[in-house]
Scaffold this motif. Sequence first.
Motif, PDB file in Angstrom:
ATOM      1  N   GLU A 240       0.803  -1.220   0.000  1.00 12.06           N
ATOM      2  CA  GLU A 240       0.000   0.000   0.000  1.00 12.06           C
ATOM      3  C   GLU A 240       0.842   1.280   0.000  1.00 12.06           C
ATOM      4  O   GLU A 240       0.302   2.376   0.037  1.00 12.06           O
ATOM      5  CB  GLU A 240      -0.933   0.012   1.205  1.00 12.06           C
ATOM      6  CG  GLU A 240      -1.945  -1.129   1.194  1.00 12.06           C
ATOM      7  CD  GLU A 240      -2.895  -1.055   2.370  1.00 12.06           C
ATOM      8  OE1 GLU A 240      -2.761  -0.122   3.183  1.00 12.06           O
ATOM      9  OE2 GLU A 240      -3.778  -1.927   2.469  1.00 12.06           O
ATOM     10  N   VAL A 241       2.171   1.131  -0.042  1.00 16.69           N
ATOM     11  CA  VAL A 241       3.001   2.326   0.005  1.00 16.69           C
ATOM     12  C   VAL A 241       2.735   3.180  -1.228  1.00 16.69           C
ATOM     13  O   VAL A 241       2.671   2.693  -2.358  1.00 16.69           O
ATOM     14  CB  VAL A 241       4.498   1.950   0.104  1.00 16.69           C
ATOM     15  CG1 VAL A 241       4.993   1.294  -1.168  1.00 16.69           C
ATOM     16  CG2 VAL A 241       5.334   3.194   0.405  1.00 16.69           C
ATOM     17  N   LEU A 242       2.577   4.474  -0.990  1.00 18.14           N
ATOM     18  CA  LEU A 242       2.266   5.400  -2.071  1.00 18.14           C
ATOM     19  C   LEU A 242       3.500   5.666  -2.926  1.00 18.14           C
ATOM     20  O   LEU A 242       4.606   5.805  -2.416  1.00 18.14           O
ATOM     21  CB  LEU A 242       1.744   6.719  -1.503  1.00 18.14           C
ATOM     22  CG  LEU A 242       0.415   6.639  -0.731  1.00 18.14           C
ATOM     23  CD1 LEU A 242       0.062   7.998  -0.153  1.00 18.14           C
ATOM     24  CD2 LEU A 242      -0.696   6.148  -1.637  1.00 18.14           C
ATOM     25  N   GLY A 243       3.298   5.737  -4.219  1.00 12.46           N
ATOM     26  CA  GLY A 243       4.389   6.075  -5.106  1.00 12.46           C
ATOM     27  C   GLY A 243       5.343   4.932  -5.375  1.00 12.46           C
ATOM     28  O   GLY A 243       6.330   5.102  -6.066  1.00 12.46           O
ATOM     29  N   GLY A 244       5.061   3.758  -4.796  1.00 12.85           N
ATOM     30  CA  GLY A 244       5.896   2.604  -5.067  1.00 12.85           C
ATOM     31  C   GLY A 244       7.097   2.461  -4.161  1.00 12.85           C
ATOM     32  O   GLY A 244       7.603   1.368  -3.961  1.00 12.85           O
ATOM     33  N   ILE A 245       7.572   3.565  -3.559  1.00 15.69           N
ATOM     34  CA  ILE A 245       8.749   3.489  -2.700  1.00 15.69           C
ATOM     35  C   ILE A 245       8.732   4.641  -1.689  1.00 15.69           C
ATOM     36  O   ILE A 245       8.277   5.745  -1.991  1.00 15.69           O
ATOM     37  CB  ILE A 245      10.054   3.523  -3.526  1.00 15.69           C
ATOM     38  CG1 ILE A 245      11.270   3.227  -2.649  1.00 15.69           C
ATOM     39  CG2 ILE A 245      10.208   4.855  -4.246  1.00 15.69           C
ATOM     40  CD1 ILE A 245      12.539   2.999  -3.437  1.00 15.69           C
ATOM     41  N   ARG A 246       9.195   4.343  -0.486  1.00 14.18           N
ATOM     42  CA  ARG A 246       9.287   5.354   0.567  1.00 14.18           C
ATOM     43  C   ARG A 246      10.631   5.158   1.260  1.00 14.18           C
ATOM     44  O   ARG A 246      10.974   4.056   1.682  1.00 14.18           O
ATOM     45  CB  ARG A 246       8.152   5.198   1.579  1.00 14.18           C
ATOM     46  CG  ARG A 246       8.182   6.194   2.746  1.00 14.18           C
ATOM     47  CD  ARG A 246       7.007   5.916   3.682  1.00 14.18           C
ATOM     48  NE  ARG A 246       6.908   6.885   4.756  1.00 14.18           N
ATOM     49  CZ  ARG A 246       7.560   6.789   5.911  1.00 14.18           C
ATOM     50  NH1 ARG A 246       8.375   5.754   6.125  1.00 14.18           N
ATOM     51  NH2 ARG A 246       7.415   7.703   6.848  1.00 14.18           N
ATOM     52  N   VAL A 247      11.406   6.227   1.361  1.00 17.41           N
ATOM     53  CA  VAL A 247      12.728   6.162   1.977  1.00 17.41           C
ATOM     54  C   VAL A 247      12.770   7.126   3.154  1.00 17.41           C
ATOM     55  O   VAL A 247      12.407   8.292   3.018  1.00 17.41           O
ATOM     56  CB  VAL A 247      13.833   6.539   0.962  1.00 17.41           C
ATOM     57  CG1 VAL A 247      15.207   6.498   1.620  1.00 17.41           C
ATOM     58  CG2 VAL A 247      13.791   5.606  -0.249  1.00 17.41           C
ATOM     59  N   GLN A 248      13.214   6.620   4.309  1.00 21.84           N
ATOM     60  CA  GLN A 248      13.370   7.478   5.481  1.00 21.84           C
ATOM     61  C   GLN A 248      14.814   7.421   5.944  1.00 21.84           C
ATOM     62  O   GLN A 248      15.360   6.350   6.220  1.00 21.84           O
ATOM     63  CB  GLN A 248      12.445   7.052   6.624  1.00 21.84           C
ATOM     64  CG  GLN A 248      12.582   7.965   7.843  1.00 21.84           C
ATOM     65  CD  GLN A 248      11.484   7.751   8.862  1.00 21.84           C
ATOM     66  OE1 GLN A 248      10.516   7.038   8.617  1.00 21.84           O
ATOM     67  NE2 GLN A 248      11.633   8.366  10.023  1.00 21.84           N
ATOM     68  N   VAL A 249      15.442   8.584   6.035  1.00 17.23           N
ATOM     69  CA  VAL A 249      16.807   8.714   6.526  1.00 17.23           C
ATOM     70  C   VAL A 249      16.764   9.675   7.702  1.00 17.23           C
ATOM     71  O   VAL A 249      16.545  10.876   7.527  1.00 17.23           O
ATOM     72  CB  VAL A 249      17.757   9.243   5.432  1.00 17.23           C
ATOM     73  CG1 VAL A 249      19.175   9.356   5.986  1.00 17.23           C
ATOM     74  CG2 VAL A 249      17.730   8.339   4.213  1.00 17.23           C
TER      75      VAL A 249
END
Length: 271
Positions: A240-249
């Motif tokens: 269900e992640v939006l945009g296909g990818i989620r990155v958190q740094v």
Amino acid sequence: MNGASREALAAARERLDALTDSTSVDAARLADELAAVTALLDREVSLRRVLTDPAQAGEAKADLVQRLLGAQVSGTTADLVSGLVRARWSQSRDLVDALEELANTADLTAAQRTGTLDDVEDELFRFGRIVSSSTELRAALTNRSATTSAKGELLRSLLGGRARATTERLVTRLVTAPRGRSLESGLESLSKLAADRRDRMVATVTSAVPLSDAQKQRLGAALAKLYGRKMHLNLDVDPEVLGGIRVQVGDEVINGSLADRLEDASRRLAG
């Protein structure tokens, strides 16, 4: 930490690095002994206050450490703790926090020597995901009425034979002696400490589908170029992640909709 404590911790980190650079030092044993001293000073408040009392001479405090610990731990550990108490600390509890960090760092150094640090990083991340997805498990691990031995046995049943010994030791110390922290924040701190061993930042990557090895390598390279540091990827899958990818740094989140910051990586992933 701030002020004097921050300076004291920085100096202690340098001393630990100098010690563990020598292959003659048993980093795993050093970790166990530092953890035991941490537990002692966390429990004995009056002793902790004496050892951080700015009115007492540093050498007198170091002599006290040698008398108390000299026959209980290795000379390396006793000397390291003696150096810590010679320093000035803003708060007495900062000394215990520093000892705990050094114990964990020594354990991670032992893993780095055996080439298993990457495995430990991944296992800490996966364990955190398991805990966050199971309210029953989290409740059992954070139950204040449960005994230390009961929690330790539960962790052995979960991790024994399934995770590296370093991972099991780190998690067991965190669960049995949380020292006021949440389980989640403690695991996050361990993950950051592990990443620091290689001077890397940690990026939590959530994708709609599993990334291929080539995609992971390209994304890691793009993030390293963006942030100017080596990057360790903690990977998770959420359809269900939006945009296909989620990155958190750290505190910064890059969603698929903001992929212009990773335009080159996104273009390669799409290809």
